[in-house]
Design a protein around this motif. Structure first.
Motif, PDB file in Angstrom:
ATOM      1  N   GLU A 119      67.485 -20.670  74.812  1.00  0.00           N
ATOM      2  CA  GLU A 119      66.236 -21.180  75.363  1.00  0.00           C
ATOM      3  C   GLU A 119      66.212 -21.038  76.887  1.00  0.00           C
ATOM      4  N   ALA A 120      67.341 -21.261  77.527  1.00  0.00           N
ATOM      5  CA  ALA A 120      67.409 -21.122  78.989  1.00  0.00           C
ATOM      6  C   ALA A 120      67.169 -19.670  79.414  1.00  0.00           C
ATOM      7  N   LYS A 121      67.772 -18.716  78.673  1.00  0.00           N
ATOM      8  CA  LYS A 121      67.566 -17.302  78.982  1.00  0.00           C
ATOM      9  C   LYS A 121      66.107 -16.907  78.778  1.00  0.00           C
ATOM     10  N   SER A 122      65.481 -17.422  77.709  1.00  0.00           N
ATOM     11  CA  SER A 122      64.079 -17.114  77.444  1.00  0.00           C
ATOM     12  C   SER A 122      63.181 -17.664  78.544  1.00  0.00           C
ATOM     13  N   LYS A 123      63.493 -18.873  78.995  1.00  0.00           N
ATOM     14  CA  LYS A 123      62.692 -19.478  80.071  1.00  0.00           C
ATOM     15  C   LYS A 123      62.805 -18.654  81.348  1.00  0.00           C
ATOM     16  N   ALA A 124      64.004 -18.195  81.662  1.00  0.00           N
ATOM     17  CA  ALA A 124      64.216 -17.388  82.865  1.00  0.00           C
ATOM     18  C   ALA A 124      63.476 -16.057  82.768  1.00  0.00           C
ATOM     19  N   ALA A 125      63.517 -15.438  81.573  1.00  0.00           N
ATOM     20  CA  ALA A 125      62.821 -14.162  81.371  1.00  0.00           C
ATOM     21  C   ALA A 125      61.312 -14.344  81.499  1.00  0.00           C
ATOM     22  N   PHE A 126      60.794 -15.421  80.926  1.00  0.00           N
ATOM     23  CA  PHE A 126      59.356 -15.715  80.973  1.00  0.00           C
ATOM     24  C   PHE A 126      58.913 -15.896  82.433  1.00  0.00           C
ATOM     25  N   THR A 127      59.676 -16.694  83.186  1.00  0.00           N
ATOM     26  CA  THR A 127      59.327 -16.969  84.580  1.00  0.00           C
ATOM     27  C   THR A 127      59.359 -15.694  85.422  1.00  0.00           C
ATOM     28  N   ALA A 178      58.976 -12.624  84.365  1.00  0.00           N
ATOM     29  CA  ALA A 178      57.881 -11.748  83.944  1.00  0.00           C
ATOM     30  C   ALA A 178      56.564 -12.156  84.602  1.00  0.00           C
ATOM     31  N   VAL A 179      56.307 -13.457  84.682  1.00  0.00           N
ATOM     32  CA  VAL A 179      55.091 -13.952  85.328  1.00  0.00           C
ATOM     33  C   VAL A 179      55.072 -13.564  86.807  1.00  0.00           C
ATOM     34  N   ARG A 180      56.230 -13.696  87.478  1.00  0.00           N
ATOM     35  CA  ARG A 180      56.304 -13.332  88.897  1.00  0.00           C
ATOM     36  C   ARG A 180      56.053 -11.841  89.106  1.00  0.00           C
ATOM     37  N   ALA A 223      54.643   2.871  90.803  1.00  0.00           N
ATOM     38  CA  ALA A 223      55.489   1.689  90.981  1.00  0.00           C
ATOM     39  C   ALA A 223      54.873   0.467  90.313  1.00  0.00           C
ATOM     40  N   ILE A 224      53.547   0.333  90.401  1.00  0.00           N
ATOM     41  CA  ILE A 224      52.854  -0.791  89.748  1.00  0.00           C
ATOM     42  C   ILE A 224      53.004  -0.696  88.228  1.00  0.00           C
ATOM     43  N   ALA A 225      52.890   0.520  87.700  1.00  0.00           N
ATOM     44  CA  ALA A 225      53.061   0.717  86.250  1.00  0.00           C
ATOM     45  C   ALA A 225      54.459   0.287  85.805  1.00  0.00           C
ATOM     46  N   LYS A 226      55.481   0.626  86.612  1.00  0.00           N
ATOM     47  CA  LYS A 226      56.851   0.227  86.272  1.00  0.00           C
ATOM     48  C   LYS A 226      57.016  -1.292  86.333  1.00  0.00           C
ATOM     49  N   THR A 227      56.351  -1.924  87.298  1.00  0.00           N
ATOM     50  CA  THR A 227      56.428  -3.385  87.407  1.00  0.00           C
ATOM     51  C   THR A 227      55.829  -4.048  86.170  1.00  0.00           C
ATOM     52  N   TRP A 228      54.647  -3.552  85.750  1.00  0.00           N
ATOM     53  CA  TRP A 228      54.032  -4.092  84.526  1.00  0.00           C
ATOM     54  C   TRP A 228      54.933  -3.861  83.307  1.00  0.00           C
ATOM     55  N   GLN A 229      55.553  -2.674  83.252  1.00  0.00           N
ATOM     56  CA  GLN A 229      56.424  -2.347  82.118  1.00  0.00           C
ATOM     57  C   GLN A 229      57.624  -3.292  82.051  1.00  0.00           C
ATOM     58  N   LYS A 230      58.224  -3.566  83.219  1.00  0.00           N
ATOM     59  CA  LYS A 230      59.375  -4.479  83.266  1.00  0.00           C
ATOM     60  C   LYS A 230      58.952  -5.884  82.840  1.00  0.00           C
ATOM     61  N   ALA A 231      57.752  -6.312  83.303  1.00  0.00           N
ATOM     62  CA  ALA A 231      57.244  -7.633  82.919  1.00  0.00           C
ATOM     63  C   ALA A 231      57.024  -7.711  81.410  1.00  0.00           C
ATOM     64  N   ALA A 232      56.504  -6.621  80.831  1.00  0.00           N
ATOM     65  CA  ALA A 232      56.279  -6.599  79.380  1.00  0.00           C
ATOM     66  C   ALA A 232      57.589  -6.692  78.614  1.00  0.00           C
ATOM     67  N   GLU A 233      58.621  -5.979  79.088  1.00  0.00           N
ATOM     68  CA  GLU A 233      59.929  -6.009  78.420  1.00  0.00           C
ATOM     69  C   GLU A 233      60.547  -7.399  78.488  1.00  0.00           C
ATOM     70  N   LEU A 234      60.404  -8.067  79.616  1.00  0.00           N
ATOM     71  CA  LEU A 234      60.945  -9.426  79.754  1.00  0.00           C
ATOM     72  C   LEU A 234      60.248 -10.377  78.793  1.00  0.00           C
ATOM     73  N   MET A 235      58.924 -10.272  78.690  1.00  0.00           N
ATOM     74  CA  MET A 235      58.186 -11.131  77.762  1.00  0.00           C
ATOM     75  C   MET A 235      58.598 -10.847  76.317  1.00  0.00           C
TER      76      MET A 235
END
Length: 292
Positions: free
Chosen positions: A210-218, A220-222, A242-254
């Protein structure tokens, strides 16, 4: 009423033809024009009907329909064909009728292509359209609005009093047996509690997940917030990549969020949304490359 209108608009933006029809009918009500529509072969076929031809003046109708649909920006709908005719008896196969004999069925028709909103507005629309809806909790039907039970719900009588007395007597006889067995019951309950308690190892593993999921969620939002901010000033192909890669990384974290996390449903929704935003940013980079 305002919430209901917002819900209809969001449904229309998601591509609901029924919601689109309702909004168009409201917009054209002042002209006494009735709207019907159907999505067929990648084209939204819109039929405008009125009792008189002068109510269906082409430039006014086309402009009104085009402006309304572009404001909605319905998902997966770009091509629209606007048809008009004098109102006829309700027919389920109206599209077939006007396709077979357009000259006799229609006053005029016009094919248009909807202009999509800019990149920032598309992202904002995606956020609004995919927001999770709040869950409604139904009120109990057994309670008045004042919170008091209904009066005179029971009318005791002699027979009822007799049975209550008999029940009390029976319970009194059983009391001693219950007291005698209470010690055994307490021991059994204690054993059941111990057997059902999670082991320290499993509990620690769950807390770590749960702690890892919370960190990943936070995180991704940033990243999503950063991508939105960068998108407001991006101009070059490299910036959009670069923006596309940022969105992609956020999607993977979520997508990495565990189902045991309290905001798992939101994470699933955001993962899909962020992936779409990444694709939009890639297309923007390709446009700039094409112009160069």
């Amino acid at each position: 009423m305002k919430n209901q209108s917002n819900d209809i608009f969001i449904q229309a933006r998601r591509g609901s033809v029924a919601a689109i029809i309702q909004i168009l009918n409201e917009q054209l009500a002042a002209l006494d024009v009735r709207i019907r529509a159907i999505f067929s072969d990648g084209v939204l076929q819109v039929l405008c009907e009125a009792s008189k031809a002068k109510q269906l003046e082409k430039s006014n109708i086309v402009e009104e329909v085009k402006q309304t649909l572009e404001e909605i920006s319905p998902r997966n709908i770009e091509q629209v064909k606007i048809n008009s005719r004098i109102v006829q008896e309700q027919k389920l196969l109206w599209l077939e009728d006007i396709t077979k004999d357009p000259e006799n069925q229609l006053l005029w028709s016009q094919q248009i292509t909807l202009t999509k909103p800019n990149i920032l507005k598309q992202i904002a629309n995606n956020f609004q359209t995919n927001k999770p809806k709040p869950t409604k909790i139904p009120l109990s039907k057994t309670v008045y609005s004042t919170g008091m039970p209904k009066p005179n719900q029971f009318q005791p009588d002699v027979i009822g009093i007799f049975f209550i007395s008999l029940l009390m007597l029976t319970l009194g006889i059983q009391v001693n047996r219950w007291f005698n067995l209470s010690g055994i019951d307490q021991i059994t309950a204690s054993e059941n509690t111990i057997s059902q308690s999670p082991s320290p190892t499993n509990k620690k593993s769950s807390e770590d997940t749960e702690a890892k999921s919370k960190a990943a969620f936070t995180q991704a939002v940033r990243l999503a917030q950063k991508a939105v901010a960068d998108g407001k000033v991006a101009q070059s192909q490299e910036e959009w990549v670069a923006i596309a890669k940022t969105w992609q990384k956020a999607a993977e974290l979520m997508a990495s969020v565990s189902p045991i996390y309290s905001r798992y449903d939101v994470a699933v929704n955001r993962a899909e949304l962020y992936q779409k935003n990444s694709e939009i940013a890639k297309k923007e980079a390709e446009k700039i490359l094409g112009r160069e």
